[in-house]
Design an enzyme around this catalytic site. Structure first.
Site, PDB file in Angstrom:
ATOM      1  N   THR A 150       0.831  -1.214   0.000  1.00 10.62           N
ATOM      2  CA  THR A 150       0.000   0.000   0.000  1.00 10.62           C
ATOM      3  C   THR A 150       0.865   1.264   0.000  1.00 10.62           C
ATOM      4  OG1 THR A 150      -1.629  -1.234   1.248  1.00 10.62           O
ATOM      5  CG2 THR A 150      -1.875   1.159   1.240  1.00 10.62           C
ATOM      6  N   GLY A 189       2.542  -3.159   8.008  1.00 13.11           N
ATOM      7  CA  GLY A 189       2.815  -3.535   9.402  1.00 13.11           C
ATOM      8  C   GLY A 189       4.270  -3.907   9.595  1.00 13.11           C
ATOM      9  N   HIS A 394     -17.108  -7.496   8.886  1.00 14.76           N
ATOM     10  CA  HIS A 394     -18.200  -6.588   9.224  1.00 14.76           C
ATOM     11  C   HIS A 394     -19.096  -7.198  10.301  1.00 14.76           C
ATOM     12  CE1 HIS A 394     -22.030  -4.317   8.214  1.00 14.76           C
ATOM     13  NE2 HIS A 394     -21.174  -3.382   8.546  1.00 14.76           N
ATOM     14  N   GLU A 432      -6.303  -5.740   3.711  1.00 15.37           N
ATOM     15  CA  GLU A 432      -6.504  -6.839   2.741  1.00 15.37           C
ATOM     16  C   GLU A 432      -7.620  -6.515   1.759  1.00 15.37           C
ATOM     17  OE1 GLU A 432      -4.592  -9.025   1.834  1.00 15.37           O
ATOM     18  OE2 GLU A 432      -3.252  -8.751   3.517  1.00 15.37           O
TER      19      GLU A 432
HETATM   20  C1  LIG Z   1      -2.542  -8.737  11.966  1.00 11.36           C
HETATM   21  C2  LIG Z   1      -3.055  -7.790  10.954  1.00 11.36           C
HETATM   22  C3  LIG Z   1      -2.376  -7.955   9.642  1.00 11.36           C
HETATM   23  C4  LIG Z   1      -2.876  -6.999   8.621  1.00 11.36           C
HETATM   24  C5  LIG Z   1      -2.141  -7.209   7.356  1.00 11.36           C
HETATM   25  C6  LIG Z   1      -2.643  -6.410   6.245  1.00 11.36           C
HETATM   26  C7  LIG Z   1      -2.044  -6.463   5.093  1.00 11.36           C
HETATM   27  C8  LIG Z   1      -2.506  -5.724   3.912  1.00 11.36           C
HETATM   28  O1  LIG Z   1      -3.489  -5.021   3.943  1.00 11.36           O
HETATM   29  S1  LIG Z   1      -1.591  -5.960   2.493  1.00 11.36           S
HETATM   30  C9  LIG Z   1      -2.344  -4.982   1.273  1.00 11.36           C
HETATM   31  C10 LIG Z   1      -3.641  -5.576   0.824  1.00 11.36           C
HETATM   32  N1  LIG Z   1      -4.133  -4.877  -0.326  1.00 11.36           N
HETATM   33  C11 LIG Z   1      -5.178  -5.252  -0.962  1.00 11.36           C
HETATM   34  O2  LIG Z   1      -5.837  -6.201  -0.593  1.00 11.36           O
HETATM   35  C12 LIG Z   1      -5.496  -4.494  -2.222  1.00 11.36           C
HETATM   36  C13 LIG Z   1      -6.864  -4.756  -2.718  1.00 11.36           C
HETATM   37  N2  LIG Z   1      -6.897  -4.679  -4.162  1.00 11.36           N
HETATM   38  C14 LIG Z   1      -6.804  -5.773  -4.944  1.00 11.36           C
HETATM   39  O3  LIG Z   1      -6.625  -6.890  -4.499  1.00 11.36           O
HETATM   40  C15 LIG Z   1      -6.941  -5.550  -6.417  1.00 11.36           C
HETATM   41  O4  LIG Z   1      -6.552  -4.276  -6.760  1.00 11.36           O
HETATM   42  C16 LIG Z   1      -8.387  -5.813  -6.890  1.00 11.36           C
HETATM   43  C17 LIG Z   1      -8.651  -7.296  -6.720  1.00 11.36           C
HETATM   44  C18 LIG Z   1      -9.414  -5.029  -6.097  1.00 11.36           C
HETATM   45  C19 LIG Z   1      -8.544  -5.425  -8.356  1.00 11.36           C
HETATM   46  O5  LIG Z   1      -7.441  -5.870  -9.052  1.00 11.36           O
HETATM   47  P1  LIG Z   1      -7.271  -5.625 -10.631  1.00 11.36           P
HETATM   48  O6  LIG Z   1      -5.916  -6.041 -10.983  1.00 11.36           O
HETATM   49  O7  LIG Z   1      -7.669  -4.245 -10.961  1.00 11.36           O
HETATM   50  O8  LIG Z   1      -8.261  -6.678 -11.175  1.00 11.36           O
HETATM   51  P2  LIG Z   1      -9.725  -6.624 -11.752  1.00 11.36           P
HETATM   52  O9  LIG Z   1     -10.715  -6.153 -10.732  1.00 11.36           O
HETATM   53  O10 LIG Z   1      -9.752  -5.919 -13.067  1.00 11.36           O
HETATM   54  O11 LIG Z   1      -9.898  -8.149 -11.977  1.00 11.36           O
HETATM   55  C20 LIG Z   1      -9.257  -8.832 -13.038  1.00 11.36           C
HETATM   56  C21 LIG Z   1      -9.464 -10.315 -12.858  1.00 11.36           C
HETATM   57  O12 LIG Z   1      -8.582 -10.802 -11.855  1.00 11.36           O
HETATM   58  C22 LIG Z   1      -9.308 -11.495 -10.871  1.00 11.36           C
HETATM   59  N3  LIG Z   1      -8.602 -11.323  -9.590  1.00 11.36           N
HETATM   60  C23 LIG Z   1      -8.363 -10.181  -8.926  1.00 11.36           C
HETATM   61  N4  LIG Z   1      -7.650 -10.459  -7.818  1.00 11.36           N
HETATM   62  C24 LIG Z   1      -7.438 -11.785  -7.806  1.00 11.36           C
HETATM   63  C25 LIG Z   1      -6.777 -12.670  -6.905  1.00 11.36           C
HETATM   64  N5  LIG Z   1      -6.202 -12.253  -5.769  1.00 11.36           N
HETATM   65  N6  LIG Z   1      -6.756 -13.977  -7.223  1.00 11.36           N
HETATM   66  C26 LIG Z   1      -7.358 -14.438  -8.338  1.00 11.36           C
HETATM   67  N7  LIG Z   1      -8.005 -13.646  -9.227  1.00 11.36           N
HETATM   68  C27 LIG Z   1      -8.048 -12.345  -8.944  1.00 11.36           C
HETATM   69  C28 LIG Z   1     -10.664 -10.853 -10.880  1.00 11.36           C
HETATM   70  O13 LIG Z   1     -11.614 -11.694 -10.303  1.00 11.36           O
HETATM   71  C29 LIG Z   1     -10.859 -10.658 -12.370  1.00 11.36           C
HETATM   72  O14 LIG Z   1     -11.228 -11.883 -12.931  1.00 11.36           O
HETATM   73  P3  LIG Z   1     -12.064 -11.899 -14.269  1.00 11.36           P
HETATM   74  O15 LIG Z   1     -13.412 -11.329 -13.886  1.00 11.36           O
HETATM   75  O16 LIG Z   1     -12.147 -13.343 -14.620  1.00 11.36           O
HETATM   76  O17 LIG Z   1     -11.379 -11.057 -15.259  1.00 11.36           O
HETATM   77  C1  LIG Z   2      -4.362  -2.003  10.410  1.00 10.56           C
HETATM   78  C2  LIG Z   2      -3.895  -1.967   8.985  1.00 10.56           C
HETATM   79  C3  LIG Z   2      -2.833  -2.761   8.609  1.00 10.56           C
HETATM   80  C4  LIG Z   2      -2.363  -2.705   7.285  1.00 10.56           C
HETATM   81  N1  LIG Z   2      -1.275  -3.458   6.945  1.00 10.56           N
HETATM   82  C5  LIG Z   2      -0.787  -3.374   5.692  1.00 10.56           C
HETATM   83  C6  LIG Z   2       0.365  -4.113   5.306  1.00 10.56           C
HETATM   84  O1  LIG Z   2       0.944  -4.861   6.112  1.00 10.56           O
HETATM   85  N2  LIG Z   2       0.832  -3.974   4.058  1.00 10.56           N
HETATM   86  C7  LIG Z   2       0.237  -3.158   3.147  1.00 10.56           C
HETATM   87  O2  LIG Z   2       0.719  -3.090   2.027  1.00 10.56           O
HETATM   88  N3  LIG Z   2      -0.880  -2.473   3.466  1.00 10.56           N
HETATM   89  C8  LIG Z   2      -1.397  -2.551   4.721  1.00 10.56           C
HETATM   90  N4  LIG Z   2      -2.525  -1.852   5.043  1.00 10.56           N
HETATM   91  C9  LIG Z   2      -3.184  -1.019   4.039  1.00 10.56           C
HETATM   92  C10 LIG Z   2      -4.502  -1.608   3.554  1.00 10.56           C
HETATM   93  O3  LIG Z   2      -4.296  -2.769   2.832  1.00 10.56           O
HETATM   94  C11 LIG Z   2      -5.262  -0.579   2.726  1.00 10.56           C
HETATM   95  O4  LIG Z   2      -5.526   0.533   3.552  1.00 10.56           O
HETATM   96  C12 LIG Z   2      -6.538  -1.187   2.197  1.00 10.56           C
HETATM   97  O5  LIG Z   2      -6.255  -2.124   1.200  1.00 10.56           O
HETATM   98  C13 LIG Z   2      -7.543  -0.137   1.668  1.00 10.56           C
HETATM   99  O6  LIG Z   2      -6.986   0.644   0.700  1.00 10.56           O
HETATM  100  P1  LIG Z   2      -7.032   2.242   0.745  1.00 10.56           P
HETATM  101  O7  LIG Z   2      -6.449   2.655   2.050  1.00 10.56           O
HETATM  102  O8  LIG Z   2      -6.392   2.680  -0.506  1.00 10.56           O
HETATM  103  O9  LIG Z   2      -8.552   2.621   0.746  1.00 10.56           O
HETATM  104  P2  LIG Z   2      -9.341   3.450  -0.366  1.00 10.56           P
HETATM  105  O10 LIG Z   2      -9.387   2.638  -1.601  1.00 10.56           O
HETATM  106  O11 LIG Z   2      -8.794   4.822  -0.476  1.00 10.56           O
HETATM  107  O12 LIG Z   2     -10.772   3.471   0.282  1.00 10.56           O
HETATM  108  C14 LIG Z   2     -11.493   4.667   0.643  1.00 10.56           C
HETATM  109  C15 LIG Z   2     -12.973   4.515   0.228  1.00 10.56           C
HETATM  110  O13 LIG Z   2     -13.048   4.468  -1.189  1.00 10.56           O
HETATM  111  C16 LIG Z   2     -13.862   3.398  -1.593  1.00 10.56           C
HETATM  112  N5  LIG Z   2     -13.407   2.862  -2.877  1.00 10.56           N
HETATM  113  C17 LIG Z   2     -12.147   2.783  -3.359  1.00 10.56           C
HETATM  114  N6  LIG Z   2     -12.144   2.189  -4.561  1.00 10.56           N
HETATM  115  C18 LIG Z   2     -13.413   1.860  -4.848  1.00 10.56           C
HETATM  116  C19 LIG Z   2     -14.053   1.193  -5.932  1.00 10.56           C
HETATM  117  N7  LIG Z   2     -13.375   0.729  -6.967  1.00 10.56           N
HETATM  118  N8  LIG Z   2     -15.384   1.029  -5.880  1.00 10.56           N
HETATM  119  C20 LIG Z   2     -16.092   1.475  -4.833  1.00 10.56           C
HETATM  120  N9  LIG Z   2     -15.540   2.106  -3.780  1.00 10.56           N
HETATM  121  C21 LIG Z   2     -14.224   2.285  -3.776  1.00 10.56           C
HETATM  122  C22 LIG Z   2     -13.692   2.346  -0.484  1.00 10.56           C
HETATM  123  O14 LIG Z   2     -14.785   1.453  -0.454  1.00 10.56           O
HETATM  124  C23 LIG Z   2     -13.626   3.238   0.748  1.00 10.56           C
HETATM  125  O15 LIG Z   2     -14.949   3.522   1.163  1.00 10.56           O
HETATM  126  C24 LIG Z   2      -2.997  -1.878   6.353  1.00 10.56           C
HETATM  127  C25 LIG Z   2      -4.087  -1.089   6.737  1.00 10.56           C
HETATM  128  C26 LIG Z   2      -4.534  -1.124   8.032  1.00 10.56           C
HETATM  129  C27 LIG Z   2      -5.697  -0.261   8.439  1.00 10.56           C
END
Ligand SMILES: CCCCC/C=C/C(=O)SCCNC(=O)CCNC(=O)[C@H](O)C(C)(C)COP(=O)(O)OP(=O)(O)OC[C@H]1O[C@@H](n2cnc3c(N)ncnc32)[C@H](O)[C@@H]1OP(=O)(O)O
Ligand SMILES: Cc1cc2nc3c(=O)[nH]c(=O)nc-3n(C[C@H](O)[C@H](O)[C@H](O)COP(=O)(O)OP(=O)(O)OC[C@H]3O[C@@H](n4cnc5c(N)ncnc54)[C@H](O)[C@@H]3O)c2cc1C
Length: 671
Positions: A150, A189, A394, A432
């Site tokens: 991120t 993190g 949720h 995530e």
């Molecule tokens: C103890 C606490 C720990 C906390 C730790 C936290 C860690 C983190 O937060 S790490 C950062 C996490 N970040 C995210 O999760 C980001 C979320 N965004 C995404 O995953 C992607 O941007 C997306 C899935 C929302 C969109 O990706 P994009 O590349 O733009 O893909 P499309 O929506 O156009 O979909 C294309 C195609 O790909 C399929 N797909 C997307 N993701 C996956 C996947 N992970 N695995 C398999 N397939 C995937 C999607 O379904 C589409 O399929 P088709 O419809 O068949 O084209």
């Molecule tokens: C406790 C915590 C731990 C984390 N740990 C990690 C980590 O270890 N590594 C890492 O890489 N990241 C980490 N993150 C980051 C986290 O993965 C992102 O904050 C998360 O994926 C959401 O992305 P954003 O912040 O860009 O939200 P945004 O996308 O800016 O979301 C803001 C609003 O916009 C809306 N929105 C955005 N796009 C769309 C769309 N296409 N359609 C409709 N609505 C939309 C959302 O629904 C939301 O209401 C962590 C975050 C937190 C809070």
């Protein structure tokens, strides 16, 4: 029947509750954790940690500064690492998870992301040349890593991440750069202060061509001094809602060079002369997120269980008010509203943990498939884990907050453990992948399922029910008291609703398209409906998982689980009644029937409520709650906890002496 928690000296009301238990709590605990051996192992870990001075907290963290908490947590982490095998089998995922919960708690610790994402990313996505070098060192904790994806400006939309990795053919290196302020990595993190390495997600550029997001291993800090390396700016992003002991960080990279092998190349590859080979499935690079989303379910089921334990036990020991005149004050658990608030949370915690077990099996099957060159299980698993991640986080958040409010004033105190629990848990709605965004991934999949069903094409696992022929009218309330048939009727009604909502969302989308909107713009006009369909579909999946686990459970615990399942299904159907009524599948009379059955369930479950939460087998250390303690001796413990507040170190606070007393004195002298 035995509730195994009864001990002498416990609060008599809690003992009375435990004596009305109709099942063997150990049987249920063993079922929940997979086996009797697993249950015993958990208990051994708890016992050893509770007796070990290295893990004692003379002052509860509630009363310490963030820095002091981080110091205490780092000290315990070191003890876990150096002495872990004294407590558990350190190669066992669940034993380690339990050890960390017991020894350290839930607010974060220096290795959370190292184990949670850094290692899984390397193991799942890196090639042998890189893993041979880094994984043994990472497992040996010679290095600590974070997962830096991120950025300040982008998290959700990975395609627009700004950090670049440009391939330099001449030196066979990638140049990793942060081109703008908004491109700074922000949130990862353990990135801020603990990690000296990170997996960094960057836009890959070869010969000026942007290929898309890929992961790279980058060293951030000197292995000897822990100082940031030249060209690297790294730090902590500051206080947050919770996760006080996690150093969520920022990172900027100024044209840092890493060798070619540092790209995680198990799936997509770049050859020495700069030829790019795409992965066998376009989204295999996103695999670590699927892993985390799947495993989050277990943690969030346990978070909700914690809140349910606290609220149920406390409601059994708290007496307030009378239901009838002339009788003693009642346990607040006797109020129907209290039961209606708490019992569905107990059922949902069980449902989430049981669903996780199904998902874990599917995840393992998918990984096996990928190793054999098959990716066909990935789309279904990605779609359902995206929905589950969103619905479960949720649901657990709402449930924890209900449990907190159900504890009245004391629920608002940190002594209850619930404010902190909520703060940590609710982050799951965001990390995530933000929930609204991830639900759209599920909805996208549902739209394909609708098309396939209409064309009579085969349907995969999670959407197989789209192929069933609906009976047109629900059988709810018409099964003559046959519980198994009643459960099936409710499942059928929920499936009908999910399918109908998906079809209607698809029609709305199509209609906007016919009206001249692009597919994408039309999608934005129907996303609320899409996400609604995705949520109901996900709740169907959970209900089916719960049902499957209950019907295959050992006969000794099946009756109580069947009661719990009844409550779960009645609650889910009443909660989604509008979806069942909208097209006339169910009548108003049937919804009234469901409500009356739900109120009966509350009464049926009442004698087993405490025993059902006892069966989660969370220790007092894990609960970290004065209100939820096993012995129920709440009031004395509450007073002892408050005594530890730093405000009580002196009778007259310096701030009072310095400002408040002179103010009062001045006011008095004015008279
Ligand atoms: C103890 C606490 C720990 C906390 C730790 C936290 C860690 C983190 O937060 S790490 C950062 C996490 N970040 C995210 O999760 C980001 C979320 N965004 C995404 O995953 C992607 O941007 C997306 C899935 C929302 C969109 O990706 P994009 O590349 O733009 O893909 P499309 O929506 O156009 O979909 C294309 C195609 O790909 C399929 N797909 C997307 N993701 C996956 C996947 N992970 N695995 C398999 N397939 C995937 C999607 O379904 C589409 O399929 P088709 O419809 O068949 O084209
Ligand atoms: C406790 C915590 C731990 C984390 N740990 C990690 C980590 O270890 N590594 C890492 O890489 N990241 C980490 N993150 C980051 C986290 O993965 C992102 O904050 C998360 O994926 C959401 O992305 P954003 O912040 O860009 O939200 P945004 O996308 O800016 O979301 C803001 C609003 O916009 C809306 N929105 C955005 N796009 C769309 C769309 N296409 N359609 C409709 N609505 C939309 C959302 O629904 C939301 O209401 C962590 C975050 C937190 C809070």
């Amino acid at each position: 029947m035995p509730n195994r928690c009864i001990k002498e000296g416990d609060n008599p009301d809690l003992t009375k509750e435990r004596k009305t238990c109709t099942f063997d709590t150990d049987e249920l605990t063993a079922n929940l954790y997979g086996s009797r051996n697993n249950m015993e192992r958990r208990r051994e870990i708890t016992k050893k940690i509770s007796a070990d001075p290295d893990f004692a907290d003379p002052i509860p963290h509630d009363f310490l500064s963030r820095e002091k908490c981080i110091e205490a947590t780092a000290k315990k982490t070191k003890a876990v690492v150096q002495r872990g095998s004294e407590f558990c089998d350190v190669t066992n995922y669940y034993e380690m998870l339990h050890l960390i919960n017991e020894a350290i708690g839930i607010g974060g610790y220096p290795l959370a992301l190292h184990y949670g994402m850094f290692l899984p990313a390397l193991e799942g996505q890196a090639e042998k040349e890189l893993t041979d070098d880094i994984i043994p060192r990472a497992k040996n904790l010679e290095v600590i890593g974070a997962y830096a994806q991120t950025e300040m400006g982008h998290g959700t939309n990975l395609r627009e991440l700004e950090t670049t990795a440009t391939y330099d053919k001449a030196t066979q290196e990638f140049i990793i750069n942060t081109p703008t302020r908004s491109a700074m990595k922000w949130w990862p993190g353990n990135l801020g202060k603990m990690s000296n390495y990170a997996v960094v997600t960057c836009q890959l550029f070869i010969d000026g061509r942007k290929i898309g997001p890929h992961n790279f291993l980058v060293q951030l800090r000197c292995e000897k001094t822990h100082e940031p390396l030249p060209g690297i700016i790294v730090g902590d992003i500051g206080p947050k809602m919770a996760f006080d002991t996690n150093d969520n960080g920022f990172l900027a990279l100024d044209n840092i060079r890493v060798p070619r092998k540092n790209m995680l190349m198990k799936h997509a590859k770049v050859s020495p002369d700069g030829v790019y080979t795409p992965p066998m499935h376009a989204k295999l690079n996103y695999g670590t997120m699927v892993y985390v989303r799947a495993h989050m379910l277990y943690a969030h089921g346990q978070f909700l269980a914690t809140a349910a334990i606290v609220a149920t036990r406390y409601s059994a020991v708290r007496r307030q008010g009378r239901i009838e005149h002339g009788v003693p004050e009642v346990q607040i658990l006797d109020y129907q509203t209290q039961q209606h608030r708490i019992f569905p949370q107990i059922a949902r915690a069980y449902a989430i943990i049981f669903t996780y077990m199904d998902i874990k099996d599917q995840y393992d099957a998918m990984i096996k498939g990928i190793a054999e060159g098959q990716t066909d299980l990935l789309p279904d698993l990605h779609a359902i884990t995206s929905g589950l991640k969103s619905v479960v986080t949720h649901m657990a958040g709402l449930g924890i907050e209900q449990c907190r409010m159900a504890c009245g004033g004391h629920g608002y105190s940190d002594a209850s453990g619930l404010p902190k629990l909520y703060g940590v848990q609710i982050g799951g709605c965001t990390y995530e992948g933000e929930n609204m965004v991830m639900l759209q991934q599920t909805a996208r999949y549902l739209m394909k399922a609708v098309a396939s069903a209409l064309q009579g094409k085969p349907l995969s696992h999670s959407v197989a029910y789209f192929g069933k022929k609906s009976s047109g009218k629900s059988r709810i309330g018409k099964e003559g008291g046959d519980i198994a048939r009643e459960h099936e009727a409710m499942l059928e009604a929920l499936e009908h609703a999910a399918c109908r909502l998906s079809v209607e969302a698809s029609q709305m989308w199509e209609k906007r398209g016919r009206g001249g909107e692009t597919k994408e713009r039309a999608w934005n006009g129907v996303t609320v409906e899409m996400n609604r369909a995705a949520r109901v579909h996900t709740r169907v999946f959970m209900a089916r998982s719960f049902h499957r686990r209950v019907t295959s459970s050992p006969p000794s615990i099946r009756p109580v689980l069947t009661d719990l399942l009844s409550l779960y299904l009645h609650y889910e159907c009443v909660d989604m009644a509008h979806h069942l009524l909208e097209d006339g599948f169910c009548s108003g009379e049937q919804i009234r029937y469901l409500k009356s059955r739900l109120y009966e369930d509350l009464t049926t479950l009442r004698p087993n409520a405490v025993s059902l939460v006892d069966s989660f087998d969370q220790s007092d250390r894990e609960l970290n709650s004065v209100l939820g303690r096993r012995d129920g001796n709440v009031y004395e413990a509450l007073y002892q906890w408050a005594r530890k507040s730093e405000l009580n170190y002196t009778d007259v606070l310096p701030a009072v002496q310095k400002y408040v007393m002179p103010m009062m004195e001045e006011n008095r002298s004015k008279l």
